[in-house]
Design an enzyme around this catalytic site. Structure first.
Site, PDB file in Angstrom:
ATOM      1  N   THR A 188      -0.949  11.054  -7.109  1.00 22.51           N
ATOM      2  CA  THR A 188       0.408  10.567  -6.990  1.00 22.51           C
ATOM      3  C   THR A 188       1.191  11.546  -7.827  1.00 22.51           C
ATOM      4  O   THR A 188       0.609  12.219  -8.677  1.00 22.51           O
ATOM      5  CB  THR A 188       0.500   9.143  -7.581  1.00 22.51           C
ATOM      6  OG1 THR A 188      -0.066   8.206  -6.645  1.00 22.51           O
ATOM      7  CG2 THR A 188       1.923   8.689  -7.840  1.00 22.51           C
TER       8      THR A 188
ATOM      9  N   ARG B 134      -1.476  -0.785   4.011  1.00 22.35           N
ATOM     10  CA  ARG B 134      -1.620  -0.932   2.548  1.00 22.35           C
ATOM     11  C   ARG B 134      -0.530  -0.154   1.785  1.00 22.35           C
ATOM     12  O   ARG B 134      -0.237   0.987   2.074  1.00 22.35           O
ATOM     13  CB  ARG B 134      -3.001  -0.448   2.130  1.00 22.35           C
ATOM     14  CG  ARG B 134      -3.292  -0.563   0.633  1.00 22.35           C
ATOM     15  CD  ARG B 134      -2.979   0.712  -0.104  1.00 22.35           C
ATOM     16  NE  ARG B 134      -3.303   0.609  -1.528  1.00 22.35           N
ATOM     17  CZ  ARG B 134      -2.927   1.501  -2.442  1.00 22.35           C
ATOM     18  NH1 ARG B 134      -2.208   2.536  -2.089  1.00 22.35           N
ATOM     19  NH2 ARG B 134      -3.259   1.345  -3.699  1.00 22.35           N
TER      20      ARG B 134
ATOM     21  N   GLY C 296       0.687   0.689  -2.287  1.00 22.37           N
ATOM     22  CA  GLY C 296       0.264   0.617  -3.688  1.00 22.37           C
ATOM     23  C   GLY C 296       1.413   0.324  -4.631  1.00 22.37           C
ATOM     24  O   GLY C 296       2.458  -0.201  -4.236  1.00 22.37           O
TER      25      GLY C 296
ATOM     26  N   GLY D  52      -3.802   1.422  -7.864  1.00 22.78           N
ATOM     27  CA  GLY D  52      -2.526   0.777  -7.599  1.00 22.78           C
ATOM     28  C   GLY D  52      -2.571  -0.738  -7.610  1.00 22.78           C
ATOM     29  O   GLY D  52      -1.651  -1.392  -8.112  1.00 22.78           O
TER      30      GLY D  52
HETATM   31  N1  ASP Z   1      -1.311   4.453  -7.536  1.00 19.31           N
HETATM   32  C1  ASP Z   1      -1.377   5.083  -6.240  1.00 19.31           C
HETATM   33  C2  ASP Z   1      -1.496   4.051  -5.172  1.00 19.31           C
HETATM   34  O1  ASP Z   1      -2.087   3.029  -5.419  1.00 19.31           O
HETATM   35  C3  ASP Z   1      -2.530   6.013  -6.104  1.00 19.31           C
HETATM   36  C4  ASP Z   1      -2.706   6.960  -7.211  1.00 19.31           C
HETATM   37  O2  ASP Z   1      -1.935   7.040  -8.153  1.00 19.31           O
HETATM   38  O3  ASP Z   1      -3.678   7.709  -7.127  1.00 19.31           O
HETATM   39  O4  ASP Z   1      -1.054   4.266  -4.056  1.00 19.31           O
END
Ligand code: ASP
Length: 310
Positions: free
Chosen positions: A175, A203, A205, A229
């Site tokens: 991210t 989905r 996050g 997430g």
């Molecule tokens: N937090 C992000 C999500 O759940 C993924 C990540 O940060 O790697 O989409």
């Protein structure tokens, strides 16, 4: 006295080792430095924290090594569905999008939601239509495609066919985000992501959820998160940090440590970048590494990936 301005960016975190980096270490560091430079140019010229975080995140979205915009991971159906958010700490106006497929820079679409709509969060087809109406640059899905991300999906499908865990999430974090404090003392935060490799069922996050993966409030702190997430949503990390700083009197680093402990209690891990009203750009993470960089008007720039080694 806080520094005149400050900026911190991240490019995700996880089980990073020299072998599992998404590309050559020098290129990863250069990408973070380029994002920092884009935000710094705006802050140095007296620009706003919102513009600085959008500029920094746009650079990371265009960079193929990071999981946002170009270089985003693929869904189980082989699509890229992108999430992003931005929040202005001065007004607490916020804009976010989830599951968008055609806008080159989803963080710029999030800013358009903030500035040009009465809403906070737009999703999927409707958000794509809004992007067109806003005249934001649209691209074919192929623009986002990076071969290594496709191979990651193929590997995940092969693992699933062997009956192995479909969501070995530690390998799939990624991210990007930025937090800034401008010369007027205002905070802003932005986050953008492709989410998780092989995600299904629409989905979404924590990244586009205000108060979870993204928060900015001049009364407390600006925050952008990365990591598991679902745990970050359940812990309400952004809001929790704001409340711990504003109501419980914790410093931003203390609040980040507390929030990450809560995420761990829920079985998650990840990282947080933050800036409070003291203007000190900070980070905290519970994974072996986190792509990160920070700058202020008076300190040397710092770019780091590993835990203790920087
Ligand atoms: N937090 C992000 C999500 O759940 C993924 C990540 O940060 O790697 O989409």
């Amino acid at each position: 006295m806080p520094p005149e301005w400050s900026l911190v960016v991240h490019g995700g975190c996880g089980q990073l080792t020299p072998e599992t980096l998404p590309g050559p270490e020098g290129e990863c560091r250069a990408g973070l430095a380029a994002a920092l430079a884009a935000g710094k140019a705006i802050l140095n010229a007296g620009g706003s924290a919102v513009d600085a975080v959008v500029a920094a995140v746009s650079v990371l979205e265009d960079h193929p090594l990071f999981n946002a915009g170009r270089g985003a991971v693929f869904t189980a159906e082989g699509r890229t569905e992108l999430d992003a958010a931005v929040m202005d700490g001065a007004t607490r106006l916020a804009g976010a999008v989830a599951g968008v497929t055609r806008t080159r820079n989803p963080v710029q679409l999030a800013r358009a939601v903030l500035q040009n709509s009465p809403h906070v969060l737009l999703a999927r087809d409707g958000a794509d239509v809004f992007a067109l109406e806003q005249g934001l640059e649209q691209v074919e899905p192929g623009w986002f495609r990076v071969e290594a991300r496709w191979q990651a999906l193929e590997a995940m499908k092969a693992a699933a066919a062997r009956g192995e865990d479909l969501f070995d999430a530690d390998l799939k974090y990624g991210t990007v985000g930025a937090v800034a404090r401008d010369a007027q003392g205002h905070l802003a935060a932005a986050t953008s992501t492709g989410g998780l490799t092989g995600k299904r069922w629409g989905r979404i996050g924590d990244s586009p959820l205000i108060g979870a993966g993204t928060l900015a409030d001049d009364r407390s702190v600006g925050v952008s998160c990365t990591g598991s997430g679902e745990a970050f949503i359940r812990a309400g990390v952004g809001h929790e940090m704001g409340a711990l700083v504003r109501l419980a009197g914790l410093s931003p680093p203390e609040a980040a440590a507390r929030a990450l402990a809560d995420v761990a209690a829920l079985g998650g891990s990840g990282g947080i970048i933050f800036i409070g009203q003291d203007g000190v750009p900070g980070w905290a993470f519970s994974t072996p590494g986190m792509f990160r960089a920070r700058a202020t008007a008076c300190d040397e720039d710092e770019v780091a990936i590993w835990g203790s080694r920087g």
